[in-house]
Every structure is written in structure tokens, then in C-alpha cells.
Design an enzyme around this catalytic site. Structure first.
Site, PDB file in Angstrom:
ATOM      1  CE  LYS A 192      -3.378  -2.783   0.382  1.00 25.57           C
ATOM      2  NZ  LYS A 192      -4.290  -3.581   0.830  1.00 25.57           N
TER       3      LYS A 192
HETATM    4  C1  LIG Z   1      -4.942  -4.267   0.702  1.00 26.54           C
HETATM    5  C2  LIG Z   1      -6.373  -4.334   0.993  1.00 26.54           C
HETATM    6  C3  LIG Z   1      -7.328  -4.786   1.785  1.00 26.54           C
HETATM    7  C4  LIG Z   1      -7.090  -5.102   3.244  1.00 26.54           C
HETATM    8  O1  LIG Z   1      -5.519  -4.173   4.051  1.00 26.54           O
HETATM    9  P1  LIG Z   1      -4.650  -5.619   4.859  1.00 26.54           P
HETATM   10  O2  LIG Z   1      -4.076  -4.859   5.604  1.00 26.54           O
HETATM   11  O3  LIG Z   1      -3.851  -6.791   3.814  1.00 26.54           O
HETATM   12  O4  LIG Z   1      -5.914  -6.718   5.808  1.00 26.54           O
HETATM   13  C5  LIG Z   1      -8.500  -4.618   2.380  1.00 26.54           C
HETATM   14  N1  LIG Z   1      -8.982  -4.127   0.761  1.00 26.54           N
HETATM   15  C6  LIG Z   1      -9.128  -4.012  -0.048  1.00 26.54           C
HETATM   16  C7  LIG Z   1      -9.172  -3.342  -1.003  1.00 26.54           C
HETATM   17  C8  LIG Z   1      -7.400  -3.426  -0.271  1.00 26.54           C
HETATM   18  O5  LIG Z   1      -6.776  -4.350  -1.228  1.00 26.54           O
END
Ligand SMILES: *Cc1c(COP(=O)(O)O)cnc(C)c1O
Length: 395
Positions: A192
Site C-alpha cells: 500500500k
Molecule cells: C489490502 C486491502 C485490504 C486489506 O488490508 P490488509 O491490511 O492486508 O488486511 C482490504 N481491501 C482492499 C481493497 C485491499 O486492497
């Protein structure tokens, strides 16, 4: 000569994604490790405080992941059997999975073919008297039509929970993502825009959620360990509900604090690279590029996705990605539509229900887009894509 033509664009693979960890993050983590307090404590509090200021949200709770943030948000909504949560199929499965774990039923509305975000009209049509929560996802970092979605939720008394895993630093019509919906979940997974290793954040406005969400985050305990161990603290605590162990560590928050210092620069670097991709691929008929929506927004450019117009090619998307890998370029698929996964098919979802999401799911690919990429890396991606396209055209 033949060997020269066959040589890949790059000898060593360009990874699809790399986190931007510098000496500042490393120093802060080392300081934390040496300090004697490594689990939830003062750094998490500071990280939450900075995040509140960034988003303009009244409350922010740091969690062990974005999925954990979604889970406690949905549990706080207290879904009853048969209650529905409406979301988009063009997303990662975390939110729909947590809906099921919170006792709800998942409903999908199809996406807009320009933005790949949930289509407001489709969402309105799919609402039922059992719909309790709407989860829009700001796909790739592009904010959804929040004014319309807010109105929809207000009219129907539905909780608006944004999945902003892609959208840290984004804004809609001048309002930061994190300050709009009833609750907003962020992710700090290494892929992210900013990372804490793993981690997440839930922001919200209404004071009435604070206690419940805090309890759900940490064992259902009324006070956290840091406060208990402080000089004035008492060693006693009460369990008020069977909560989870979803707290963020100070080690993670150390990384997060230094990442927040850089957020603007990191997002600007993404934006600049996305602009280059759009310029370079502007005239390429075989690619459908990200489109600008007709409303004021700031895009977080978490992903740079394109649709491959497979009608014009001899090969499909997955073969195209394999060819790019041979040229030394790592890629991703975000996402295979959730309703097409085996578990969701088992719930009765099937191909044909959400044609826009399926069209995108079959053709979408993500190109590398992260601040650590050099201009040369970016040029290599462009070269490789054009090279593979040229040799894949239908003749
Ligand atoms: C990465 C992601 C998540 C989950 O986040 P984590 O921190 O990996 O649990 C939820 N929704 C979307 C659209 C994502 O890309």
C-alpha cells in the site's frame, strides 16, 4: 543478431512493488526496540493522532491490519441474521470475507466501467430492506462518488463504511478520505501507499463507536496494557466482551510515523509516474487507461491498472503477463472479481451477474508503480509493454 532481438528488456526482474523504507524508519524502529516498550503504547497513540489530523477524522484506531479494521467495524454494526452488506465485486476479498465473519450476507452491485468503482445507480437498485451497511472501495486510490453514496445511505439509514485500503492521502471534493463516511478502514500492508509492515487504521466521527471498537480491538479489555503499567495505573482490568487481539505494535507505529512524514512526497511520486504512463500509452489502442471522473478529487494512485483489449490480441491477459515477466517486468492482477472465487460461487454467485466487473476482471492488469522506481525502470515497463503488444497483435 537473432539473440539481440530475443534479449529481454531487463535481465533482472523489476518487482511489481517495493516499500519505501529509508534510514528514518529504520532509526525509529531501532529507537523503539531499545526503549523497552515495543507493543501498543506511546508511538501508536502518536500515529493515531497524526492520522486523525491527516484525515480530519474525529477518532482513529490503529489495528494489526486493514482486514482487522474492517472486521471490528462490521462487528460494531451488530448485523442480525439475514442483514445484508452491499459492496463492489471489483475488490480484494477482505471486506466481503469480514461481512461473512460478522454474520452478514454479502450483496454486490456492479461497477462503473470508467472508474471501476461501485456504480451508484446499480447500488441504489440493489438495496433491499435488509441492507444495513454499504462498503464502497476507492479502487486504485480513486475516490468514489461520495456525495451520491452519502445521500443514499442517509435516505435509507444505512451505515457507510469506506474501504480506503488504496486511498490514504486521497480526497473527494476537497474532503480527505477518512472524514466522509461513518467509518473508514485503511491498510498499511507493504504493497500500500504507506506501510507499517502489516497494519491498519479505522477512522470515524461518532463518539458512540469508540468504546465498542476499542473493546473489540483488544480482548474486550477496558484499558490497555501501557496505561496499566504506567506509574499511576492500577493492575486491574475488566473483560467486557470477548474481543480480538487486533492492536498495532509500537514497532509498527515507528515505521508508520516516519512514513506519514513522507506521504505527500510518496503520493506525488506515484502521481507523476502515473502521468508518464498515461502519456506513453495514450495512443495505444490495445490498452484502456484509467479515466478521470467528472468530479473534484485527489487520486492516491495506489495502483496503475490498464485493461488489455484482448479482442485485438492473439493472447489473453494471463499469457500477456507471462510475456511481460519474460521481459523482466513484474505485474499484478487487481482483482479477480470476488463473486467468481470458489467460496463465493458456493454461496450462489455466478458469472453473468455483474457483467462490468467480469469484463474488467478478465482484462485488468497492474503495472509497477512505486516511488522507488527510477525513470529508467519506468521506461523499461513502457518498452516491454509495447514490445509484447507488438508481437501479440492479431494479423
Ligand atoms: C489490502 C486491502 C485490504 C486489506 O488490508 P490488509 O491490511 O492486508 O488486511 C482490504 N481491501 C482492499 C481493497 C485491499 O486492497
Amino acid at each position: 543478431m537473432i539473440q539481440e532481438i530475443a534479449a529481454p528488456v531487463r535481465e533482472r526482474l523489476l518487482p511489481f512493488s517495493l516499500p519505501s523504507i529509508g534510514p528514518e524508519e529504520i532509526a525509529e524502529v531501532v529507537e523503539c526496540l531499545r526503549s523497552g516498550w515495543i507493543t501498543t503504547g506511546p508511538k501508536v497513540e502518536r500515529f493515531e493522532d497524526r492520522f486523525r489530523r491527516l484525515t480530519g477524522a474525529r477518532h482513529a484506531l490503529a489495528t494489526s491490519s486493514g482486514t482487522a479494521a474492517l472486521h471490528i467495524a462490521l462487528l460494531a454494526a451488530e448485523l442480525k441474521d439475514g442483514d445484508e452488506v452491499l459492496t463492489t465485486p471489483m475488490t480484494f476479498a477482505a471486506a466481503p470475507n469480514m461481512v461473512l465473519r460478522a454474520g452478514g450476507r454479502v450483496a454486490f452491485a456492479d461497477i462503473d466501467l470508467r472508474t471501476f468503482n461501485i456504480d451508484v445507480k446499480a447500488a441504489r437498485q440493489r438495496l433491499s430492506p435488509r441492507t444495513r451497511v454499504l462498503i464502497p472501495v476507492h479502487f486504485a486510490g480513486l475516490p468514489c462518488r461520495m456525495a451520491e453514496l452519502e445521500r443514499l445511505c442517509r435516505e435509507r439509514g444505512i451505515l457507510l463504511l469506506e474501504d480506503a485500503a488504496h486511498a490514504v492521502g486521497a480526497s473527494y471534493d476537497g474532503r480527505p478520505i477518512g472524514s466522509i463516511g461513518d467509518m473508514t478502514a485503511f491498510s498499511f500492508h507493504p504493497i500500500k501507499n504507506i506501510t507499517t509492515g502489516e497494519g491498519g487504521m479505522l477512522t470515524f466521527r461518532d463518539e458512540r463507536w469508540l468504546r465498542k471498537l476499542s473493546l473489540l480491538r483488544f480482548h474486550g479489555m477496558d484499558r490497555n496494557a501501557w496505561k496499566r503499567y504506567k506509574a499511576e495505573g492500577s493492575p486491574h482490568y475488566d473483560i467486557e466482551l470477548p474481543g480480538f487481539k487486533y492492536n498495532m505494535l509500537d514497532i509498527q507505529a515507528s515505521i508508520g510515523l516516519r512514513q506519514l512524514d513522507k506521504l505527500d512526497a510518496l503520493n506525488l511520486a506515484r502521481e507523476s509516474m502515473a502521468r508518464t504512463y498515461r502519456e506513453e500509452f495514450g495512443g495505444v489502442e490495445e490498452l484502456f487507461l484509467p479515466q478521470d471522473p467528472p468530479y473534484a478529487h485527489r487520486h492516491a494512485w495506489h495502483l496503475f491498472t490498464v485493461l488489455l483489449r484482448t479482442e485485438k490480441l492473439r493472447i489473453g491477459r494471463d499469457a500477456f503477463l507471462a510475456e511481460l515477466k519474460r521481459e523482466g517486468i513484474g505485474t499484478g492482477v487487481h482483482f479477480q472479481a470476488v463473486h467468481l472465487h470458489p467460496y463465493y460461487r458456493g454461496l450462489g454467485f455466478r458469472r453473468g451477474q455483474f457483467p462490468n466487473a467480469e469484463y474488467v476482471s478478465d482484462r485488468i492488469l497492474s503495472l509497477p508503480l512505486y516511488p522507488r522506481m527510477t525513470r529508467e525502470d519506468l521506461r523499461d515497463v513502457v518498452l516491454a509493454v509495447k514490445k509484447v503488444l507488438a508481437r501479440s497483435l492479431k494479423t
